[in-house]
Design a protein around this motif. Sequence first.
Motif, PDB file in Angstrom:
ATOM      1  N   HIS A   1       6.491  -5.449  11.572  1.00  0.00           N
ATOM      2  CA  HIS A   1       5.845  -4.169  11.863  1.00  0.00           C
ATOM      3  C   HIS A   1       5.988  -3.855  13.354  1.00  0.00           C
ATOM      4  O   HIS A   1       5.009  -3.569  14.056  1.00  0.00           O
TER       5      HIS A   1
ATOM      6  N   HIS B   1       0.875  -1.170   0.000  1.00  0.00           N
ATOM      7  CA  HIS B   1       0.000   0.000   0.000  1.00  0.00           C
ATOM      8  C   HIS B   1       0.911   1.218   0.000  1.00  0.00           C
ATOM      9  O   HIS B   1       2.128   1.077  -0.114  1.00  0.00           O
TER      10      HIS B   1
ATOM     11  N   HIS C   1      -3.713  -2.886  12.675  1.00  0.00           N
ATOM     12  CA  HIS C   1      -2.646  -3.884  12.859  1.00  0.00           C
ATOM     13  C   HIS C   1      -3.131  -5.019  13.757  1.00  0.00           C
ATOM     14  O   HIS C   1      -4.040  -4.847  14.565  1.00  0.00           O
TER      15      HIS C   1
HETATM   16 ZN   LIG Z   1       2.969   0.238   8.060  1.00  0.00          ZN
END
Ligand SMILES: [Zn+2]
Length: 282
Positions: free
Chosen positions: A247, A70, A225
């Motif tokens: 992440h 993205h 997330h």
């Molecule tokens: Zn990210």
Amino acid sequence: MKLFLGGVRGGGTRSDADFLRYGGDSSCFLVEGQTGERLIIDAGTGLRAVEQRLADTAPECRSVCFLFSHYHLDHLAGLPHFQPLYTAGWTIELAARVFDELTIEDMASSFLHPPLWPLPLEDSAATKRFRILDDESMEGAIAYGDLQIRWCPLHHPGGSTAFRIDETVSGKALVVATDLEWGESSPEEQAWLEQLCRQPAPADLLVFDGQYARDGYERFRGWGHSTWQDGVALAQQAGIKRLLITHLGLDMDDAAADQRQKELHTAWSEADLARQGLLLEL
Ligand SMILES: [Zn+2]
Ligand SMILES: [Zn+2]
């Protein structure tokens, strides 16, 4: 097939001394095929370390394909500094789905353009190619050399994309799924990712956005997330052999990361926290 982790941090970067063992650069993953293919998934600031691995590339092999999950900045911020872009003889392909009606060409040409960046992308010396990915590739893969690329949409603010890479010659496969919120995903979205992990055969490795832990997640629900426990459950259910949780949050220093690594490894011996600079041979 090899996977090199250039950057594993989410949301931004850290350069403080107590963040350097796990690494402070943002998302960037290099997939190296046995027959010389190079795919780069996301272009966070970890792209600098990836670029160092490309430094010795022979002139006849100077091509690389970027797959963007993205367009959030922590997955793009390294792109303006990528020297092969400014080097004649390199062929650089940029591929992504359309987000907010912007193609990857629209996005990269406006990001690498004054006033945000002095040199317009169209004036850079490398040969650029752009590829629009459909919303999903359930019907079939696209080929990049000997590598087969599949993908599916993920639940994330503005959308994101998981990629699966299969290597024909070795029969190995990996899935990179960042950024996504499993706990807010619809049953259909969960089924897409599970199918990507399972088919045509369970992948050898899953790299999964597990920024949070179940304990404390409610405060961050809706932020886009997952928890690391979601990653363990998905990997085990899909028959994945090994899991890396990526992440890493901007507040997770090395001591906190060591603690998270211990919890992960206790939950499943095949699960580890991603670490910048790690090179895995599948
Ligand atoms: Zn990210
Ligand atoms: Zn994001």
